[in-house]
Scaffold this motif. Sequence first.
Motif, short mmCIF file in Angstrom:
data_model
loop_
_atom_site.label_atom_id
_atom_site.label_comp_id
_atom_site.label_asym_id
_atom_site.label_seq_id
_atom_site.Cartn_x
_atom_site.Cartn_y
_atom_site.Cartn_z
N VAL A 108 0.86 -1.20 0.00
CA VAL A 108 0.00 0.00 0.00
C VAL A 108 0.89 1.24 0.00
N ASN A 109 1.97 1.21 0.80
CA ASN A 109 2.90 2.35 0.82
C ASN A 109 3.51 2.58 -0.55
N ASP A 110 3.90 1.47 -1.20
CA ASP A 110 4.45 1.61 -2.58
C ASP A 110 3.45 2.32 -3.48
N ILE A 111 2.19 1.88 -3.38
CA ILE A 111 1.15 2.45 -4.25
C ILE A 111 1.04 3.96 -3.99
N LEU A 112 1.04 4.31 -2.70
CA LEU A 112 0.85 5.72 -2.36
C LEU A 112 2.05 6.55 -2.82
N GLU A 113 3.25 5.96 -2.68
CA GLU A 113 4.44 6.70 -3.13
C GLU A 113 4.46 6.85 -4.65
N ARG A 114 4.05 5.77 -5.35
CA ARG A 114 4.03 5.82 -6.82
C ARG A 114 2.92 6.71 -7.36
N LYS A 115 1.90 6.85 -6.52
CA LYS A 115 0.68 7.59 -6.93
C LYS A 115 0.09 7.02 -8.24
N TRP A 116 0.18 5.73 -8.34
CA TRP A 116 -0.44 5.01 -9.48
C TRP A 116 -1.47 4.08 -8.84
N LEU A 117 -2.70 4.57 -8.83
CA LEU A 117 -3.73 3.88 -8.04
C LEU A 117 -4.53 2.86 -8.85
N THR A 118 -4.67 3.14 -10.14
CA THR A 118 -5.44 2.23 -10.97
C THR A 118 -4.97 2.37 -12.42
N ASN A 119 -5.75 1.87 -13.39
CA ASN A 119 -5.38 1.92 -14.82
C ASN A 119 -4.12 1.11 -15.10
N ASN A 120 -4.27 -0.21 -14.89
CA ASN A 120 -3.20 -1.13 -15.29
C ASN A 120 -1.85 -0.84 -14.68
N GLY A 121 -1.85 -0.67 -13.37
CA GLY A 121 -0.60 -0.37 -12.65
C GLY A 121 0.28 -1.61 -12.52
N PRO A 122 1.47 -1.43 -11.93
CA PRO A 122 2.41 -2.55 -11.84
C PRO A 122 1.93 -3.71 -10.99
N TYR A 123 1.12 -3.45 -9.96
CA TYR A 123 0.63 -4.58 -9.15
C TYR A 123 -0.42 -5.39 -9.90
N HIS A 143 -13.76 -12.15 -4.82
CA HIS A 143 -14.57 -11.41 -3.84
C HIS A 143 -14.10 -11.75 -2.42
N ALA A 144 -14.35 -10.85 -1.49
CA ALA A 144 -13.90 -11.03 -0.10
C ALA A 144 -14.27 -12.38 0.49
N THR A 145 -15.38 -12.97 0.04
CA THR A 145 -15.81 -14.25 0.61
C THR A 145 -15.11 -15.45 -0.03
N LYS A 146 -14.41 -15.22 -1.12
CA LYS A 146 -13.72 -16.34 -1.77
C LYS A 146 -12.42 -16.63 -1.03
N PHE A 147 -11.92 -17.87 -1.12
CA PHE A 147 -10.78 -18.23 -0.27
C PHE A 147 -9.56 -17.37 -0.60
N LEU A 148 -9.49 -16.86 -1.83
CA LEU A 148 -8.42 -15.93 -2.18
C LEU A 148 -9.09 -14.64 -2.65
N ASN A 149 -8.89 -13.58 -1.89
CA ASN A 149 -9.62 -12.35 -2.22
C ASN A 149 -8.70 -11.20 -2.58
N MET A 197 -3.59 -6.65 -2.53
CA MET A 197 -4.20 -7.65 -1.64
C MET A 197 -4.10 -9.04 -2.28
N GLY A 198 -4.35 -9.09 -3.57
CA GLY A 198 -4.29 -10.37 -4.29
C GLY A 198 -2.89 -10.96 -4.24
N LEU A 199 -1.88 -10.14 -4.48
CA LEU A 199 -0.49 -10.64 -4.45
C LEU A 199 -0.12 -11.11 -3.06
N THR A 200 -0.55 -10.37 -2.05
CA THR A 200 -0.25 -10.75 -0.67
C THR A 200 -0.93 -12.08 -0.35
N ASN A 201 -2.18 -12.20 -0.75
CA ASN A 201 -2.91 -13.44 -0.44
C ASN A 201 -2.38 -14.63 -1.25
#
Length: 406
Positions: free
Chosen positions: A47-62, A206-212, A260-264
């Motif tokens: 999350v810190n990386d995202i905030l520092e990069r200021k690339w929140l959406t539109n096909n970002g690196p994550y 989705h949050a209810t799926k085993f990998l969210n 979140m997906g990469l972490t999970n």
Amino acid sequence: MSQAEPVHSPKHRVGDLRIFGGSPAFIEKLHVGRPNVGNSQRFLERVNDILERKWLTNNGPYVDEFERRVVQLTGVQHCIAICNATIALEIAIRALGLKGEVIVPSFTFVATPHALQWQEITPVFCDIDSQTHTIDPNEIEKLLTPRTRGIIAVNLWSYSCDIAKLEEIAARRSLKLLFDSAHAFGCSYQGRMIGGFGNAEVFSFHATKFLNTFEGGAIVTNDDDLARATRLMQNFGFTSYDQIACVGTNGKMSEISAAMGLTNLESMDDFIAVNRRHHKQYEEELTGFPGVSMLFTDEKEKGNYQYVVLEFDASKTIVTRDELLQILHQENVLARRYFYPGCHRMEPYRASGLSLPETERVANRVLSLPTGTSITPADISTICGIIRLVVTNGGEISERLRDERR
Ligand SMILES: Cc1ncc(COP(=O)(O)O)c(C=O)c1O
């Protein structure tokens, strides 16, 4: 320690049940589908990386990395991460050029037929196989008309459909075949990972799926043209800064979801191991009680074991599935009926008055129980203790409940 530690020892007598005046088995509610969360420190770093990069959406690196990880895991050539599986289904349906009528099981989450109806395509509801609860290929044959353009099959619970038969029908009748594999990430069919079958498949994170990914989904396919088309459609049809190639929508996954997906994904094996242990324990603790059966697990295939599904035969348990559900809810065990009463009996689809005997039978019998990383073996023992108490005293309980309703 469990989030929902039992407040007292397992229940021994019918009078211990909360519904008859006892205290609840759990202080906090136990949910089906409580999210699994991997290493929160790793997530916060991302999350810190995202905030520092200021690339929140539109096909970002994550998002890009998440797609590559899904490709590696499933062995499919293309993954297009999407904001949720419902939009992923809508995009895949449109990119496949589906129109007219599409055959779909009624025993599914309502998002499956909605994704068709939303585009004014008629979902033609098909019955299911009694063993796997997935679409019955023999029933499909009876529903084909000159307007039929495709099949959406649902890989349910973490069990796959009869994919070989479905592929054969689709090829023979020149139909598109799309799999709603919302439940089946990490599972295999005949040793091959789910994801690469039919024209395309859709996963839900989705949050209810085993990998969210909080909310999320993906379209996976081995078809280069379809991959290109879906990628365009999920970003309004943009081919460059101010060029639009087709009608599109906003189906993009955000960077925080991908983080979140990469972490999970780093904990995915642990999540599955926990689910598998829980599944085994439920099986061991509930085997041998007449009228109660657990949905089979095929140990030859990879599964994610994210659903613990019981089937109740009220002619043997006397107490009905819905009475048991009521009892469990009183104990703060929020077991769930699934897909009840079947999509063909829900608004806006019920007008046809269609009858699908297997779907209706299963929808009246199944119950899904809590599992996942928030549940402990002690929780499972307590839950199973309640179920055993209820089914071994089915007659008395049922009578008392019916007396109270009078
Ligand atoms: C079978 C099935 N299809 C589609 C969906 C929709 O997924 P999402 O919530 O990611 O839109 C779900 C969600 O639970 C589902 O169970």
